[in-house]
Design an enzyme around this catalytic site. Structure first.
Site, short mmCIF file in Angstrom:
data_model
loop_
_atom_site.label_atom_id
_atom_site.label_comp_id
_atom_site.label_asym_id
_atom_site.label_seq_id
_atom_site.Cartn_x
_atom_site.Cartn_y
_atom_site.Cartn_z
N ARG A 201 0.84 -1.21 0.00
CA ARG A 201 0.00 0.00 0.00
C ARG A 201 0.87 1.26 0.00
O ARG A 201 0.59 2.23 -0.70
CB ARG A 201 -0.91 -0.02 1.24
CG ARG A 201 -1.86 1.16 1.33
CD ARG A 201 -2.76 1.00 2.53
NE ARG A 201 -3.63 2.16 2.70
CZ ARG A 201 -3.84 2.78 3.84
NH1 ARG A 201 -3.25 2.35 4.95
NH2 ARG A 201 -4.64 3.82 3.91
N HIS B 111 0.70 4.20 -2.75
CA HIS B 111 0.47 5.59 -2.38
C HIS B 111 1.64 6.48 -2.78
O HIS B 111 1.46 7.65 -3.13
CB HIS B 111 0.22 5.71 -0.87
CG HIS B 111 -1.15 5.28 -0.47
ND1 HIS B 111 -1.77 5.73 0.68
CD2 HIS B 111 -2.04 4.43 -1.04
CE1 HIS B 111 -2.97 5.20 0.79
NE2 HIS B 111 -3.15 4.38 -0.25
N ASN C 55 -2.76 8.63 4.23
CA ASN C 55 -1.50 8.02 4.67
C ASN C 55 -1.37 7.88 6.18
O ASN C 55 -0.37 7.35 6.67
CB ASN C 55 -0.32 8.82 4.13
CG ASN C 55 -0.16 8.68 2.63
OD1 ASN C 55 -0.49 7.64 2.07
ND2 ASN C 55 0.30 9.73 1.97
N HIS D 64 -6.26 -5.92 -2.42
CA HIS D 64 -7.16 -5.89 -1.26
C HIS D 64 -7.50 -7.30 -0.77
O HIS D 64 -8.23 -7.45 0.21
CB HIS D 64 -8.45 -5.14 -1.60
CG HIS D 64 -8.26 -3.65 -1.71
ND1 HIS D 64 -9.28 -2.79 -2.05
CD2 HIS D 64 -7.16 -2.88 -1.51
CE1 HIS D 64 -8.81 -1.55 -2.07
NE2 HIS D 64 -7.53 -1.58 -1.75
#
Length: 336
Positions: A68, A72, A102, A200
């Site tokens: 992740r 990001h 974040n 996910h």
């Protein structure tokens, strides 16, 4: 003859200019290469891999947050480790770390420890941006997930703004149109959207990321998202997110299979059990729905191969190479 010769010379010069421009445009892609550190720090990738293999099995949930982090990072100013920079009192600037998307990202200390090992081996050589990319891949592999190639040679960015993170990182409340725009802006297509969302299948989410679907859908208190399976919603309300104000409880994104990188995430989408609105949005387009069904008709290995291609593509977004950016000594701060 002299006219013809001069004409050809001008023509040749014209094409040299064109090729130079095209070369400059494509240089960010061309400059990334497999084993970029083969001569300058030959043990670099081995050091990263060894550290991941030693520590991730003891904290497997970190694999999800590290991939992740990579995602990001790449969506804001490209894959340049701008997500790692700390806010400083001297500048008064809030960096990407401070942005809402974040605040639940973990693993910064993990990256710092890997960086310290690489600095001890080869000072000032391996970028923090490459460390994020390598750690994300190796963490997923060590937990049984797919392998993808990670060409290296990224350099670290000098700028990090919270406002840019908020504007560029897809939100869990995004609809299909927003997601399509977010991904298209980064050179990613709808197939990439479906495949990268497949990450996910591992990890967890905080109630605050989706509680509006349970208690305040469309901004109307008491409303529940009609696209969410009612039995699943009732279970979430009764056993997990018991109030709309719960900001601490965590929920498996792929219940019963959240530690396994598999296709069950996509099966849940077809049962209207995707946790985020952005998950459910993938079933609202005939194109993305078709990709989901194709994945489910194939094998896990087919999914892995396709996922690997999209991860490689994502890892090249707006990379800094050559003389752009720098190689940070400490990932949280630009070099003084």
């Amino acid at each position: 003859m002299s006219f013809q010769s001069n004409k050809m010379g001008t023509f040749g010069y014209f094409w040299l200019v064109i090729w130079a421009i095209l070369g400059a445009i494509n240089s960010s892609q061309a400059d990334l290469q497999l084993n970029f550190y083969a001569k300058t720090c030959p043990k670099a990738e081995e050091i990263v891999q060894d550290y991941v293999h030693e520590h991730i099995p003891n904290a497997p949930s970190l694999a999800a947050t590290l991939i992740r982090m990579h995602f990001h990072d790449c969506f804001v100013r490209g894959c340049d480790a701008s997500i790692l920079l700390n806010s400083t009192s001297s500048s008064g600037n809030q960096t990407e770390k401070a942005a809402t998307p974040n605040r639940t990202v973990r693993g910064f200390d993990f990256i710092d420890r890997v960086k310290s090992l690489l600095e001890a081996e080869c000072p000032g050589v391996v970028s923090c941006a490459d460390i994020i990319a390598l750690v994300a891949r190796d963490s997923i592999v060590v937990t049984g997930g797919p392998y993808w190639r990670v060409p290296t040679g990224r350099r670290d960015g000098l700028i990090s703004n919270a406002s840019e993170a908020l504007a560029n990182i897809p939100r869990p409340t995004s609809n299909f149109s927003s997601l399509q725009t977010n991904f298209s802006n980064k050179g990613l297509d709808l197939k990439d959207l479906v495949l990268l969302s497949g990450a996910h299948t591992i990890g967890i989410a905080h109630c605050s990321a989706f509680s509006s679907r349970l208690y305040n859908f469309s901004g109307i208190l008491g409303n529940q998202d009609p696209s969410l399976d009612s039995e699943y919603a009732a279970n979430l309300k009764a056993k997990k997110c018991k109030t709309i104000n719960d900001t601490t409880t965590i929920v498996e994104m792929d219940p019963g299979s959240f530690r396994t990188f598999d296709l069950s995430y996509y099966r849940l989408l077809l049962k209207r059990r995707g946790l985020f609105q952005s998950d459910a949005a993938l079933t609202t387009s005939s194109t993305t729905l078709s990709y989901i069904n194709e994945l489910l008709q194939g094998s896990r290995q087919d999914f892995y191969k396709e996922f690997a291609l999209s991860m490689e593509k994502m890892g090249r977004i707006d990379v800094k190479t050559g003389s752009s950016g720098e190689i940070r000594k400490h990932c949280a701060f630009v070099n003084s």
